[in-house]
Design an enzyme around this catalytic site. Structure first.
Site, PDB file in Angstrom:
ATOM      1  N   PRO A 153       0.770  -1.244   0.000  1.00 31.74           N
ATOM      2  CA  PRO A 153       0.000   0.000   0.000  1.00 31.74           C
ATOM      3  C   PRO A 153       0.807   1.304   0.000  1.00 31.74           C
ATOM      4  O   PRO A 153       0.788   2.077   0.957  1.00 31.74           O
ATOM      5  CB  PRO A 153      -0.834  -0.131   1.273  1.00 31.74           C
ATOM      6  CG  PRO A 153       0.018  -0.939   2.187  1.00 31.74           C
ATOM      7  CD  PRO A 153       0.726  -1.919   1.291  1.00 31.74           C
ATOM      8  N   CYS A 154       1.450   1.598  -1.117  1.00 31.30           N
ATOM      9  CA  CYS A 154       2.168   2.866  -1.247  1.00 31.30           C
ATOM     10  C   CYS A 154       1.201   4.049  -1.289  1.00 31.30           C
ATOM     11  O   CYS A 154       1.613   5.182  -1.066  1.00 31.30           O
ATOM     12  CB  CYS A 154       3.095   2.849  -2.458  1.00 31.30           C
ATOM     13  SG  CYS A 154       2.253   2.496  -4.013  1.00 31.30           S
TER      14      CYS A 154
END
Length: 188
Positions: A153-154
């Site tokens: 989850p950037c």
């Protein structure tokens, strides 16, 4: 008939050890996503704006030319992404092939799943957490080149001033993901 032939070809290639990279596409609130996996695990999630043919060509050049549409290998990934997008999953339990990242970028990407669902950190905070507080731009680069967006989850990493920063899938996709997690958190 053609679908059955493709399935038989994919099954045979898998059985004979000739399938290095399997891929499929799925529909999502972000538009179509390309999923690709090696025998080691999910190796790539790509947005339509990246050009799926270009992504598959890059995988063929980088990892192996033995690439085939073989959806079955990606059933678990497709199911977990569906659960995530419908709000019933907050983290992923998939085997990941991290061979497209190395060094500092890989350290950053390994840390990102530790950012809690519905939470965000700044690029600076991530740099501090991975042990290099001055590597803020390098954290940004690691996020921008994340081969497994959504799953790694950037999108939970923002600028220090709270603005979005960039995102491989575009700012609309980043906003959608952050809103999905915020809405789910307030509803639950």
């Amino acid at each position: 008939m053609l679908t059955a032939l493709r399935e038989r070809l994919a099954r045979r290639a898998e059985e004979d050890g000739l399938l290095d990279i399997a891929y499929r596409t799925i529909d999502s609130p972000l538009g179509p996503l390309l999923l690709a996996a090696t025998p080691a695990g999910l190796v790539r999630v790509a947005f339509a704006l990246e050009d799926f043919d270009a992504v598959l060509s890059s995988l063929a050049a980088t990892l192996s030319p033995r690439v085939l549409e073989a959806p079955r290998r990606l059933d678990a990934a497709a199911a977990e992404l569906e659960e995530y997008f419908t709000g019933t999953r907050r983290s992923f339990d998939l085997r990941l092939d991290r061979s497209l990242s190395s060094g500092f970028r890989q350290r950053v990407l390994e840390h990102l799943p530790r950012i809690a669902y519905g939470s965000t950190l700044s690029y600076r905070e991530v740099a501090e957490l991975v042990g290099n507080p001055r590597a803020v731009r390098a954290v940004g680069t690691a996020c921008a080149t994340n081969p497994l967006p959504v799953v790694v989850p950037c999108h939970r990493v923002l600028r220090s001033d709270g603005r979005l920063g960039g995102y491989l899938g575009g700012l609309a996709a980043k906003t959608t993901l952050l809103e999905l997690e915020a809405d789910d958190r307030t509803a639950g």
